[in-house]
Design an enzyme around this catalytic site. Structure first.
Site, PDB file in Angstrom:
ATOM      1  N   ASP A   1       0.844  -1.198   0.000  1.00  0.00           N
ATOM      2  CA  ASP A   1       0.000   0.000   0.000  1.00  0.00           C
ATOM      3  C   ASP A   1       0.883   1.254   0.000  1.00  0.00           C
ATOM      4  OD1 ASP A   1      -3.259   0.276   0.843  1.00  0.00           O
ATOM      5  OD2 ASP A   1      -2.061   2.108   1.035  1.00  0.00           O
TER       6      ASP A   1
ATOM      7  N   ASP B   1       4.157   2.152  -4.353  1.00  0.00           N
ATOM      8  CA  ASP B   1       3.200   2.873  -5.200  1.00  0.00           C
ATOM      9  C   ASP B   1       3.056   2.047  -6.476  1.00  0.00           C
ATOM     10  OD1 ASP B   1       1.943   4.553  -7.024  1.00  0.00           O
ATOM     11  OD2 ASP B   1       3.037   6.336  -6.373  1.00  0.00           O
ATOM     12  N   VAL B   2       1.845   1.610  -6.779  1.00  0.00           N
ATOM     13  CA  VAL B   2       1.686   0.727  -7.955  1.00  0.00           C
ATOM     14  C   VAL B   2       1.995   1.436  -9.273  1.00  0.00           C
ATOM     15  CG1 VAL B   2       0.059  -0.845  -6.807  1.00  0.00           C
ATOM     16  CG2 VAL B   2      -0.829   1.075  -8.182  1.00  0.00           C
TER      17      VAL B   2
ATOM     18  N   ASN C   1      -5.973  -4.915  -5.989  1.00  0.00           N
ATOM     19  CA  ASN C   1      -7.137  -4.177  -5.508  1.00  0.00           C
ATOM     20  C   ASN C   1      -6.919  -2.675  -5.412  1.00  0.00           C
ATOM     21  OD1 ASN C   1      -9.682  -3.912  -3.638  1.00  0.00           O
ATOM     22  ND2 ASN C   1      -7.961  -3.082  -2.464  1.00  0.00           N
TER      23      ASN C   1
ATOM     24  N   TYR D   1     -13.205   6.764 -14.757  1.00  0.00           N
ATOM     25  CA  TYR D   1     -13.175   5.608 -13.840  1.00  0.00           C
ATOM     26  C   TYR D   1     -13.730   4.364 -14.540  1.00  0.00           C
ATOM     27  CZ  TYR D   1     -14.110   2.702  -9.752  1.00  0.00           C
ATOM     28  OH  TYR D   1     -14.136   1.665  -8.853  1.00  0.00           O
TER      29      TYR D   1
ATOM     30  N   LYS E   1     -12.034   0.585 -15.409  1.00  0.00           N
ATOM     31  CA  LYS E   1     -12.562  -0.699 -14.933  1.00  0.00           C
ATOM     32  C   LYS E   1     -12.984  -1.602 -16.101  1.00  0.00           C
ATOM     33  CE  LYS E   1     -11.750  -0.085 -10.583  1.00  0.00           C
ATOM     34  NZ  LYS E   1     -10.806  -0.935  -9.820  1.00  0.00           N
TER      35      LYS E   1
ATOM     36  N   ALA F   1     -19.740   0.270  -2.466  1.00  0.00           N
ATOM     37  CA  ALA F   1     -19.399  -0.419  -1.217  1.00  0.00           C
ATOM     38  C   ALA F   1     -19.073   0.610  -0.139  1.00  0.00           C
ATOM     39  CB  ALA F   1     -18.202  -1.343  -1.451  1.00  0.00           C
TER      40      ALA F   1
ATOM     41  N   THR G   1     -16.967   1.910   2.096  1.00  0.00           N
ATOM     42  CA  THR G   1     -15.540   1.926   2.445  1.00  0.00           C
ATOM     43  C   THR G   1     -15.137   3.372   2.735  1.00  0.00           C
ATOM     44  OG1 THR G   1     -14.758   2.355   0.210  1.00  0.00           O
ATOM     45  CG2 THR G   1     -15.152   0.036   0.792  1.00  0.00           C
TER      46      THR G   1
HETATM   47  N1  LIG Z   1     -15.898   1.421  -2.685  1.00  0.00           N
HETATM   48  C1  LIG Z   1     -16.621   1.169  -3.774  1.00  0.00           C
HETATM   49  O1  LIG Z   1     -17.804   1.539  -3.882  1.00  0.00           O
HETATM   50  C2  LIG Z   1     -16.028   0.381  -4.897  1.00  0.00           C
HETATM   51  C3  LIG Z   1     -16.900  -0.143  -5.877  1.00  0.00           C
HETATM   52  C4  LIG Z   1     -16.358  -0.881  -6.926  1.00  0.00           C
HETATM   53  C5  LIG Z   1     -14.996  -1.092  -6.997  1.00  0.00           C
HETATM   54  N2  LIG Z   1     -14.175  -0.567  -6.039  1.00  0.00           N
HETATM   55  C6  LIG Z   1     -12.751  -0.818  -6.169  1.00  0.00           C
HETATM   56  O2  LIG Z   1     -12.271  -1.422  -4.990  1.00  0.00           O
HETATM   57  C7  LIG Z   1     -10.898  -1.111  -4.813  1.00  0.00           C
HETATM   58  C8  LIG Z   1     -10.666  -0.646  -3.397  1.00  0.00           C
HETATM   59  O3  LIG Z   1     -11.523   0.433  -3.125  1.00  0.00           O
HETATM   60  P1  LIG Z   1     -11.904   0.893  -1.630  1.00  0.00           P
HETATM   61  O4  LIG Z   1     -13.279   1.457  -1.720  1.00  0.00           O
HETATM   62  O5  LIG Z   1     -11.587  -0.172  -0.661  1.00  0.00           O
HETATM   63  O6  LIG Z   1     -10.894   2.159  -1.510  1.00  0.00           O
HETATM   64  P2  LIG Z   1     -10.033   2.745  -0.288  1.00  0.00           P
HETATM   65  O7  LIG Z   1      -9.674   4.131  -0.730  1.00  0.00           O
HETATM   66  O8  LIG Z   1     -10.730   2.545   1.014  1.00  0.00           O
HETATM   67  O9  LIG Z   1      -8.707   1.830  -0.320  1.00  0.00           O
HETATM   68  C9  LIG Z   1      -7.820   1.871  -1.414  1.00  0.00           C
HETATM   69  C10 LIG Z   1      -6.424   1.560  -0.931  1.00  0.00           C
HETATM   70  O10 LIG Z   1      -5.567   1.576  -2.087  1.00  0.00           O
HETATM   71  C11 LIG Z   1      -4.373   2.263  -1.748  1.00  0.00           C
HETATM   72  N3  LIG Z   1      -3.800   2.869  -2.945  1.00  0.00           N
HETATM   73  C12 LIG Z   1      -4.323   3.855  -3.715  1.00  0.00           C
HETATM   74  N4  LIG Z   1      -3.471   4.194  -4.706  1.00  0.00           N
HETATM   75  C13 LIG Z   1      -2.373   3.393  -4.552  1.00  0.00           C
HETATM   76  C14 LIG Z   1      -1.143   3.282  -5.251  1.00  0.00           C
HETATM   77  N5  LIG Z   1      -0.836   4.093  -6.275  1.00  0.00           N
HETATM   78  N6  LIG Z   1      -0.255   2.345  -4.839  1.00  0.00           N
HETATM   79  C15 LIG Z   1      -0.523   1.550  -3.769  1.00  0.00           C
HETATM   80  N7  LIG Z   1      -1.677   1.622  -3.063  1.00  0.00           N
HETATM   81  C16 LIG Z   1      -2.581   2.546  -3.446  1.00  0.00           C
HETATM   82  C17 LIG Z   1      -4.812   3.345  -0.755  1.00  0.00           C
HETATM   83  O11 LIG Z   1      -3.702   3.797   0.037  1.00  0.00           O
HETATM   84  C18 LIG Z   1      -5.865   2.594   0.068  1.00  0.00           C
HETATM   85  O12 LIG Z   1      -5.296   1.938   1.189  1.00  0.00           O
HETATM   86  C19 LIG Z   1     -10.549  -0.086  -5.902  1.00  0.00           C
HETATM   87  O13 LIG Z   1      -9.908  -0.748  -6.976  1.00  0.00           O
HETATM   88  C20 LIG Z   1     -11.899   0.420  -6.342  1.00  0.00           C
HETATM   89  O14 LIG Z   1     -11.903   0.875  -7.686  1.00  0.00           O
HETATM   90  C21 LIG Z   1     -14.657   0.161  -4.992  1.00  0.00           C
END
Ligand SMILES: NC(=O)c1ccc[n+]([C@@H]2O[C@H](COP(=O)([O-])OP(=O)(O)OC[C@H]3O[C@@H](n4cnc5c(N)ncnc54)[C@H](O)[C@@H]3O)[C@@H](O)[C@H]2O)c1
Length: 251
Positions: free
Chosen positions: A37, A53-54, A80, A145, A149, A178, A180
């Protein structure tokens, strides 16, 4: 369940939300889990945290190598980490398009590329990508976005084909909205957060947001050795948003 006993997993974006719930669930079910992360400072034992950092290939390679050394191998990768973007095609400039594609799509490529030599050594290798309902339904104000995806969904299929004969399964989950920290930040920035939350919940036939734990359950299902015949699939975890057409209550 102990279906992950003895297996080693890497979860990107595992310090928050869906990634955190996934890392914790895999560990509960017996896996040794590394979290990659941007900010792993909140990651607690038994999870191992690695800063990377990805979008930075060198940092990804270094974190994956350290995780593999500490875990003693690698069986499962959960791609993720991701970020959001709002607006129509008029609203984001080229730099923003490149930035979000770099995190959400090329980030998965970098992590998987670094992990593949180790996954080839595993007899239970699986990759699970976090995709989105935005890949399969047209949502307003999500052009960039959704494009990222959609790419993740296609990338999942291509990777599943490329690595099938190496014994590596590749699938994705497609969550609806979701609950989050990410969505919390989105609601906080809305003019009327309660109304925005109600609108997002009402968009899903279940009438509520998806929980991070529910998405984690689907990711674990796809990653598990019990799902050895499942590859190249996308699993919706969206309260029916993609596939169902309910009539209004009482009609
Ligand atoms: N929350 C939603 O409604 C939802 C819906 C569909 C898909 N998603 C997908 O789920 C995944 C996680 O989302 P979430 O809601 O848990 O988000 P979140 O922001 O709570 O967590 C994302 C995590 O990714 C890390 N991150 C971000 N950029 C990064 C990078 N460049 N390198 C390394 N780490 C990095 C952040 O530090 C964080 O810990 C994402 O891919 C998002 O597109 C989320």
């Amino acid at each position: 369940m102990t279906d992950f006993e003895g297996l080693k997993a890497l979860v990107t974006g595992g310090a928050s939300g869906i990634g955190r719930a996934t890392a914790e669930l895999l560990a509960e079910r017996g896996a040794s889990v590394a979290v990659l992360d941007l900010d792993p400072s909140s990651v607690e034992k038994p999870l191992l945290g690695y800063r990377a950092d990805v979008t930075d290939d060198a940092s990804v390679r270094q974190a994956v190598a350290s995780a593999v050394a500490d875990l003693g191998g690698l069986d499962i990768v959960v791609n993720n980490a991701g970020i959001g973007a709002q607006g129509t095609v008029e609203d984001n400039d080229d730099d923003e398009w490149h930035r979000v594609l770099d995190v959400n799509v090329v980030g998965m490529v970098r992590v998987t590329r670094a992990a593949l030599p180790h996954l080839r050594e595993s007899s239970h290798a699986a990759v699970v990508n976090t995709c989105s309902i935005a890949a399969t339904a047209g949502l307003p104000q999500r052009a960039l976005y959704s494009a990222t995806k959609g790419a993740v969904q296609s990338l999942t299929l291509a990777m599943a084909a490329d690595h099938l004969r190496e014994g590596i399964r590749v699938n994705c989950v497609n969550p609806g909205t979701a609950d989050t920290p990410w969505v919390g930040r989105l609601l906080d920035s809305a003019a009327d957060p309660a109304a925005e939350r109600a609108a997002l919940a009402a968009r899903q036939p279940s009438g509520r947001l998806v929980s991070a734990a529910e998405v984690a359950g689907a990711i674990a299902y796809l990653a598990s050795p019990l799902s050895g015949a499942t590859t190249g699939t996308s699993l919706a975890v969206d309260g029916g948003m993609q596939g169902l057409r309910l009539r209004p209550v009482g009609q």
